[in-house]
Design a protein around this motif. Sequence first.
Motif, PDB file in Angstrom:
ATOM      1  N   TYR A 271      -1.082   8.757 -14.798  1.00 52.08           N
ATOM      2  CA  TYR A 271      -0.624   7.584 -15.559  1.00 52.08           C
ATOM      3  C   TYR A 271      -1.754   6.582 -15.791  1.00 52.08           C
ATOM      4  CZ  TYR A 271      -0.551   4.646 -11.354  1.00 52.08           C
ATOM      5  OH  TYR A 271      -0.919   3.935 -10.255  1.00 52.08           O
ATOM      6  N   ARG A 272      -2.837   6.732 -15.049  1.00 52.14           N
ATOM      7  CA  ARG A 272      -3.965   5.816 -15.208  1.00 52.14           C
ATOM      8  C   ARG A 272      -4.907   6.252 -16.335  1.00 52.14           C
ATOM      9  NH1 ARG A 272      -3.640   6.543  -9.631  1.00 52.14           N
ATOM     10  NH2 ARG A 272      -5.377   7.990  -9.724  1.00 52.14           N
TER      11      ARG A 272
ATOM     12  N   ARG B 273       1.460   9.776  -1.952  1.00 52.88           N
ATOM     13  CA  ARG B 273       2.249   9.576  -3.148  1.00 52.88           C
ATOM     14  C   ARG B 273       1.572   8.546  -4.046  1.00 52.88           C
ATOM     15  NH1 ARG B 273       8.531   7.404  -3.099  1.00 52.88           N
ATOM     16  NH2 ARG B 273       8.929   7.802  -5.296  1.00 52.88           N
ATOM     17  N   ASP B 274       1.546   8.843  -5.334  1.00 55.27           N
ATOM     18  CA  ASP B 274       1.052   7.894  -6.325  1.00 55.27           C
ATOM     19  C   ASP B 274       2.082   7.802  -7.432  1.00 55.27           C
ATOM     20  OD1 ASP B 274      -1.814   7.134  -5.604  1.00 55.27           O
ATOM     21  OD2 ASP B 274      -1.881   9.313  -5.442  1.00 55.27           O
ATOM     22  N   ARG B 275       2.433   6.603  -7.797  1.00 52.83           N
ATOM     23  CA  ARG B 275       3.357   6.476  -8.919  1.00 52.83           C
ATOM     24  C   ARG B 275       2.993   5.234  -9.706  1.00 52.83           C
ATOM     25  NH1 ARG B 275       8.465   4.366  -5.327  1.00 52.83           N
ATOM     26  NH2 ARG B 275       7.382   2.468  -4.822  1.00 52.83           N
TER      27      ARG B 275
ATOM     28  N   ALA C  62       0.906   0.080 -11.141  1.00 52.89           N
ATOM     29  CA  ALA C  62       1.617   0.830 -10.107  1.00 52.89           C
ATOM     30  C   ALA C  62       2.924   0.123  -9.750  1.00 52.89           C
ATOM     31  CB  ALA C  62       0.728   0.964  -8.871  1.00 52.89           C
TER      32      ALA C  62
END
Lengths: 449, 492
Positions: free
Chosen positions: B366-367, B77-79, B97
């Motif tokens: 998002y990066r 998971r990446d958020r 993050a």
Amino acid sequence: MTPAEAQALADGIVERSLPGEQLEAVVSWARSTEVRAHGGDLEHLVSAEEFGVGVRVIKDGKQGLSWAGVLDEAELERCVSEARDNSEFGTPDPNAGLAQPDSVVPQQLDLVDHALVNVPTIDKVEIALELDRAITAADKRVVGHEGADYGDGIGVSAISSTEGIRAAEEETSTFLGTYALASDGSDTTTGFGMSVGRGFGDLNVNSTVDEAVERAVSLLGARKAPSRRTTVILDPYVCSQFLGILGDMLSAEEVLRGRSPFADRVGEEIASPLLTLTDDPLCVEAPTASGVDGEGLACRPLTLISAGVLNGFLHNAYTARSMGTRSTGSASRASHHSAPGVAPKVLGVRAGRLKPSEILAEVGDGLLVHELAGLHSGVNPVSGDMSVGAEGVIVRGGELAEPVREITIASTLQRMLTDVVAVGEDLRFFPWESSGVTLAIADMTMSGS
Amino acid sequence: MRRRQEPGSCVDNPTMLETEGSPLLDQSTLLDQSTISAVLTAGMEDGADFAEIFVEDRQSISAMLDDGRVEELASGRDRGAGIRVVTGETTGFAHTADLSVESLTNAARTAAAGARGGAGKASSVSASPQSTASRTLPRILPENVDKADKVALLKAAEDAARSENQAISQVTARYADSRRRIQVANTDGVHSADDQVRTMFSVSTVASGDTGMQTGRESVGHTIGFELFSETDVAELGRNAAQRAITKLAARPAPSGEMTVVIGPGGGGVMFHEACGHGLEADLVAKGASVFAGRVGEKVASELVTLVDDGTMDGEWGHTAIDDEGLTVRRNVLIKDGVLMDYMWDGLRARSEGRKSSGNGRRQSYRHLPMVRMTNTYLLAGDSEPADIVADTESGVYVAHLGGGQVNTATGDFVFGMTEAYLIEDGKITAPLREGNLIGNGPAVLANIDAVGNDFAMGAPGTCGKDGQGVPVGDGVPTLRVHGLTIGGTAT
């Protein structure tokens, strides 16, 4: 995050392992700046900080992975238990297992420029603006560029495992680059230029501009050329791209899976005697140098092809165990998301004695290639078939003649290795895992009109 | 350099969410209104023109079978959130993050400081309020499917591929699903969200014979859930991938030089992606890095060419409800009957030209900063019978399946790889050919399309790379014939 902090975090994750399982944790952290200037203005300024954790669990010969991008307790716990759960679904393999510490101690390479953290942002903006101005002013045929880019980063990585693996590394990197656009009124051409280093002071605006402008301008007036077989001279940049593909074919992973055409050829002559191919991760001049591989073993210098003879393949712990040999410290992770594969760190041809101009003279008639296109779609490292788009300049009577574009060059990778006829002295490093020299390869098919 | 490739080779995996939830997608937003307001206020407090927050929560899982073994299941998971502040012509961007208000407002101030690094000329901001767009929900959320069922698909595909022919010496199969929830809010009044579920499957084979080794690949991917596998038979994918490798064992080297090329339905969308798709992206046009700059309203292609970029195509790999700047995606006609109608736009380019975005602002995560990107790009069908197109071709090459491609938009030169191709001799498809690239020049090739079939198919799912960012894209074509491409083989 410091290397010690990253190591402590990795250690803390390993402490969550259960009896009977192997557990490995990798931690990566990076802070970077990216600046783009265009048309006299700052176009964007990106400030980034990235963090990631990857966990690998192996139990009963079955492997599972998970990752997290957030440093909080619930996420770390989820990551460990998910990796454990994922391992349930693998097919048991007696050779599966984490790397075991061996007798080679990882070297602590000096990959950090400590002054970089103190460079003010305004200086980074200014160097991008300076590059933007300098490209446009360099030559009246230069009509613009796609962006004048500055980038820097500081990266930390650490790995710990239940098998006693513990290693951490820190590095800094800087980059300056652009694609110049040149025009003669009818056609537009492009040329890249770049400068890389570990610190701000390593970057060179002038050489970046000169390279981009020279590449773009030299292609003005380029036309399609008639199809023929000819000697192709790869410049160091193009050579490094070609070597990148060769690296895949010399991975023991591909050999083990029956996907390397060189599988049964150790000890045989697979290349011209002029060609010696090495992977030297400890060469600190290379931007991709590293003392530690993706499983925490020491990186070590390797000679893969010695004067044309294949010495062996690149191994990680798994391929080595499967093939009854030792890891060459060539485990490679694309990111904390991935399981370790196999790849070189600083792959390169041992430089020869000839200057590029001497190679042109020796070749006489041929094609000097500046730029390739479609490497991912036109090269098959399993069959060895290779056919790529190219731009460059025709060589006639040992001198540069007219530029050409919209052509392809083709052969097989196997034949290209044996057809090497000259190796340059002009070794150059790039911010990817292979270096390059000027390299002449006989008897390739140039397709055009 | 811009290029499109099939997934699995360089960009990270499609992805997925771990909840025990209902079969309905989670409609809740990632950040609440007060946090959003605080962040946008922090971004604007020193007098910026525009501020935006992009929040993403992405979960994914992939499973890989190679050499007869399920090697591993990987999930994660990446958020995080990316904050963009624009002052004049300058964009500042920062991401984090950590979704706490403190961390987000810090990122907003960093982005604002970045945006002040430039000259800071003021420009007006157009308001275009949006809300969450409606979309078709996946019928079966992959997160509600047992991992064992996903792994079983791998084995089924492998068994089918291996039993197709004993010359098949190696099989790799890969399953991946992802769920990407995004939320976008900006000072133009946009505040929207999307919940994007993608599922994909691929099989790669190696066939070994007297002539060496050859490879075959088949992949399928859609912006839908696990119901993909009620429509797609993975065993058939396995058999087709095996057949493709087997056919090539008997293939002869491809010819070298200019030839007439017939491209089969679905197989060749990548040609348009490269030949003109990238060149119609407004950011490249604005920099003079496109051969199509200044040509709107002009004839840029054969009148048989009507090219569309369509983010609304339900279920296709490049489909979303909103783009990554929060705007509802659209169906944009780029070329109509050979005439260039418009470029593709993101918010930044649209703002500087005083027009509206075409809904093509996309980003990898998002990066990343958004850029002008394609979605699903396809050529509309024509009138010709596909069989007649081949029969009317005295000699040439029939390309049934293309790999990736790459373009230099400034020169218009592009390449694309053929992974399944045959000779055409006396109007008939004959001998199979080995792999190679084709090269051409976009405007020249578009002008030299002289037949377009009445069939149509979308191609394999792709990942389009631009400035280091990969995004999922789709493409499609009917059967078509083109002159002026150079085949980069070794046979003379």
